[in-house]
Design an enzyme around this catalytic site. Sequence first.
Site, mmCIF file in Angstrom:
data_model
loop_
_atom_site.group_PDB
_atom_site.id
_atom_site.type_symbol
_atom_site.label_atom_id
_atom_site.label_comp_id
_atom_site.label_asym_id
_atom_site.label_seq_id
_atom_site.Cartn_x
_atom_site.Cartn_y
_atom_site.Cartn_z
ATOM 1 N N PHE A 1 64.737 43.282 47.203
ATOM 2 C CA PHE A 1 64.983 44.687 47.534
ATOM 3 C C PHE A 1 65.353 44.686 49.029
ATOM 4 C CE2 PHE A 1 63.283 47.196 43.907
ATOM 5 C CZ PHE A 1 62.875 46.143 43.112
ATOM 6 N N ASP A 2 66.635 44.529 49.293
ATOM 7 C CA ASP A 2 67.035 44.281 50.683
ATOM 8 C C ASP A 2 66.789 45.488 51.579
ATOM 9 O OD1 ASP A 2 67.732 41.652 50.261
ATOM 10 O OD2 ASP A 2 69.766 42.125 49.676
ATOM 11 N N ALA B 1 69.016 37.215 55.530
ATOM 12 C CA ALA B 1 68.884 35.762 55.337
ATOM 13 C C ALA B 1 70.249 35.139 55.055
ATOM 14 C CB ALA B 1 67.851 35.445 54.274
ATOM 15 N N ASN B 2 70.499 34.697 53.833
ATOM 16 C CA ASN B 2 71.735 33.982 53.542
ATOM 17 C C ASN B 2 72.947 34.893 53.327
ATOM 18 O OD1 ASN B 2 70.002 34.562 51.199
ATOM 19 N ND2 ASN B 2 71.750 33.860 50.007
ATOM 20 N N TYR B 3 72.697 36.176 53.069
ATOM 21 C CA TYR B 3 73.774 37.080 52.657
ATOM 22 C C TYR B 3 74.125 38.058 53.753
ATOM 23 C CZ TYR B 3 75.868 37.357 48.041
ATOM 24 O OH TYR B 3 76.698 37.182 46.963
ATOM 25 N N HIS C 1 73.679 36.675 39.598
ATOM 26 C CA HIS C 1 72.794 37.718 40.110
ATOM 27 C C HIS C 1 73.605 38.991 40.251
ATOM 28 C CE1 HIS C 1 74.737 35.771 43.527
ATOM 29 N NE2 HIS C 1 74.738 36.968 44.082
#
Length: 628
Positions: A293-294, A375-377, A428
């Site tokens: 849940f960004d 993070a990675n995105y 995803h």
Amino acid sequence: MPHPLDPLTAEEIRQAAGIVRRDRGVGDGWRFASIELKEPSKADLPALESGRRSGREALAVCWNRADGQAYRAVVSLTGDAVTAWEHLPGQQPNMTVDEWHECDEMIRAHPAVIDSLGRRGITDLSRVLADMWAYGAAVVPERYAGRRIGWCDLWYRGSELGNPYAHHLTGLHPVVDLNTMELLEIEDNYQGGADPEVMGEYLPDLLPMRLRSVAPLEISQPDGVGFTLDGTLLSWQNWQLRLGFNHRESLVLHQVGFQDGERLRSVAHRLSFAEMVVPYRDASPDHYRRTAFDIGEWGLGFMTTSLALGCDCLGEITYLDAVVHDSRGEPVTIPNAICIHEEDSGVLWKHVDERAGAEVRRARRLVVSFHATVANYEYLVYWRFYQDGNIECEVRATGIMVTSHIAAPGSRPANGTVVDHGIYAPFHQHFIVARLDLDVDGPSNTVYATDSRPAAPGGDDPYALGLTVESTPLRTEAEGRQDYDWGVQRGWKVVNSSVVNGLGTPVGYKLVPSAAFPPLLDPASPAFQRAQAIGHTLWVTPYREDERWPCGDFPVQAARDTGLPVWTEADRPIENTDVVLWYVFGIHHITRPEDWPVMPADIVSFWLKPFGFFDRNPALDVPPSHHH
Ligand SMILES: [Cu+2]
């Protein structure tokens, strides 16, 4: 003079934390999860704007690490007091950047982790990254129930500046108590074997190929920009809006209006992103806990990154800084957080006539944007205002996909795509919930579902040519739960029935859906239960000041969605009232080799378009451009 909707300043953040510390015994063993402006309600806003009333309030969430108990405080900054103090039993506030860093540091220094890494031949700990994720309630191990738990992936850089997410240490997952910051256990399913040989790099120096050559492309506005920014008030051509910001939504657009002759006409009271849900659709031990849940867990504001001129934004750029805070309540400034600029946007309208020749206008748009790195995105968010009254909301997803090793050499994963030798990226979905508080010529609006229907043959239409549009008013929240239907080209029109245009029809704005997709999740699954908001393309609710978060105020370790599905159970009336639209869109990410090692931006958008808001094309008065 600050405007009542201006975000908290660094000084106000410090002041709010100080008042809570002083009055509520909040000491060093606590963390602040969030400190933000408590926005005045719509009803109070006019008096505050005109100066008839004054007062600034902050909303703070903090918790005591010793007992895990969380509290929500309303702080009067003008009154120097905590005016409300709510205990939140059983709730886990959002994750903090400090926890992420402290966890990474603790993990990389832990003897048990060093031991696990050593068995894989990894001894250079400076190249290791522990990326901590939050849990959903259903996957927290029972023995840790009630505790604040994080779980980690470990990644290994191929070189000092190598891609941190290129080499997954598959099967290795430390589980951490975030309040005591202790390692609870390490899942280690290492079965021997070397790291797959991948080309996971994107820095020019690390690439195996040479860079292509490109000709320079520059944008110049020799006479300066066409917009003005007065404090947070942005004006451009006929558009006017106010820029806000907070830790969770990042950029917020307030009071969006269009100057139509003498009238400044309201289009929206408030536009923002209220939640983002990213379920990974792979049940393997490395991925089954991955439902991010960004917004609710990490916060797009906390994740907002500084922008660079010429790279992120081209042309004459105005930047705005933003202020967030760390978990001690100390302000943290993000320089160049919001970008404002004008862009050429191709042809606006054109006709070539035998006699009059070609008449053409170039389109221009005002873009307000921010970038967030979770993070990675990365998520790049662009709100675009056009000369013809259109508003476009575009999201670009880029960054680095999560990958892990394939089960056995040559095997094909069922729930992902092989993207390099020996590794795959699980499928995803990125669901974004946009909160659209439209006020079309005022707050009293009704939403209509508009379906296109073909005529049946017969009567005065023997060729069955007729196409009609069936407009159905959504009268209650149950009717307001809407799904996209491609077969009838469904859209939604927000209408003010008490204001008519020059043609005698009620004015409206249309939500033109795109990038909508179904959740494709079992309704009973824990991931869906936590995020029932993604079960419909559109929800419509009556405006309530405290209904802000569609998957609940505290999604961290939540079992169910306590937002939209709970609010709408009351089935309140939504006709001819102040409505909020919750539009669910995003990216159904069936991963591709071309998304590796860094993903070319995947672009999705939706539009708000005037529908009878004007009497005719509102861009007739755009002047022609000069020939060169
Ligand atoms: Cu993706």
